[in-house]
Design a protein around this motif. Sequence first.
Motif, mmCIF file in Angstrom:
data_model
loop_
_atom_site.group_PDB
_atom_site.id
_atom_site.type_symbol
_atom_site.label_atom_id
_atom_site.label_comp_id
_atom_site.label_asym_id
_atom_site.label_seq_id
_atom_site.Cartn_x
_atom_site.Cartn_y
_atom_site.Cartn_z
ATOM 1 N N SER A 173 1.727 -0.775 -0.092
ATOM 2 C CA SER A 173 -0.168 -0.298 -0.378
ATOM 3 C C SER A 173 0.650 1.391 0.108
ATOM 4 O O SER A 173 1.839 1.363 0.865
ATOM 5 C CB SER A 173 -0.441 0.025 1.536
ATOM 6 N N VAL A 174 0.010 2.144 -0.606
ATOM 7 C CA VAL A 174 0.881 3.658 -0.780
ATOM 8 C C VAL A 174 0.043 4.803 0.215
ATOM 9 O O VAL A 174 -0.886 4.900 -0.407
ATOM 10 C CB VAL A 174 1.232 3.587 -2.667
ATOM 11 N N ASP A 175 0.655 5.732 1.008
ATOM 12 C CA ASP A 175 0.081 6.382 1.565
ATOM 13 C C ASP A 175 -0.131 7.421 0.252
ATOM 14 O O ASP A 175 1.269 8.069 0.023
ATOM 15 C CB ASP A 175 -0.102 6.974 2.631
ATOM 16 N N GLY A 176 -0.696 9.240 0.405
ATOM 17 C CA GLY A 176 -1.037 10.283 0.343
ATOM 18 C C GLY A 176 -1.212 10.238 -1.641
ATOM 19 O O GLY A 176 -1.499 11.716 -2.109
ATOM 20 N N THR A 208 -3.921 10.622 -4.141
ATOM 21 C CA THR A 208 -5.229 11.638 -4.301
ATOM 22 C C THR A 208 -5.536 12.085 -6.216
ATOM 23 O O THR A 208 -6.159 12.139 -5.730
ATOM 24 C CB THR A 208 -4.868 13.318 -3.311
ATOM 25 N N GLY A 255 -6.179 7.869 1.581
ATOM 26 C CA GLY A 255 -6.418 6.408 2.628
ATOM 27 C C GLY A 255 -5.032 5.779 1.989
ATOM 28 O O GLY A 255 -3.812 6.659 0.681
ATOM 29 N N SER A 256 -4.181 4.365 2.063
ATOM 30 C CA SER A 256 -3.514 3.704 1.830
ATOM 31 C C SER A 256 -3.962 2.873 0.355
ATOM 32 O O SER A 256 -5.570 2.617 0.130
ATOM 33 C CB SER A 256 -3.224 2.646 2.694
ATOM 34 N N SER A 257 -3.511 2.763 -0.755
ATOM 35 C CA SER A 257 -4.001 2.908 -2.121
ATOM 36 C C SER A 257 -2.836 1.152 -2.620
ATOM 37 O O SER A 257 -1.914 1.025 -2.045
ATOM 38 C CB SER A 257 -3.636 3.788 -3.270
ATOM 39 N N TYR A 317 5.912 9.686 -2.251
ATOM 40 C CA TYR A 317 5.131 9.269 -1.476
ATOM 41 C C TYR A 317 5.495 8.351 -0.310
ATOM 42 O O TYR A 317 7.161 8.000 -0.585
ATOM 43 C CB TYR A 317 3.771 8.516 -2.288
ATOM 44 N N THR A 354 3.049 1.515 2.863
ATOM 45 C CA THR A 354 2.839 1.587 4.035
ATOM 46 C C THR A 354 2.375 0.746 4.939
ATOM 47 O O THR A 354 1.725 -0.862 4.133
ATOM 48 C CB THR A 354 1.479 2.125 4.264
ATOM 49 N N LYS A 358 5.584 2.211 6.199
ATOM 50 C CA LYS A 358 6.713 2.538 5.323
ATOM 51 C C LYS A 358 8.027 1.369 5.700
ATOM 52 O O LYS A 358 8.146 0.863 6.725
ATOM 53 C CB LYS A 358 7.749 4.070 6.185
#
Length: 76
Positions: A7-10, A12, A41-43, A67, A70, A72
């Motif tokens: 998952s990747v945060d940030g 949009t 959210g986390s993608s 980015y 998550t 990290k």
Amino acid sequence: MTTTTFSVDGMTCGNCVKHVTEELTTLPGVTDVQVELVTGGSSPVTVTSEAPLDPAAIAAAVDEAGYAVTPKGSLL
């Protein structure tokens, strides 16, 4: 072929997805990148490659795009 999901945060928007995808496709052996954008959210990101990828290389590519994986540095 190997599939790695994390998952990747940030992210949009579609442009965010484009930047992450472009950075991940520069890793040796990557043949496909699929991103399911979750705004706020986390993608989930799935990378298909010819051989297993180094988690540090994945985290570095995502970081280069601006980015963070998550949680990290860890892969799901």
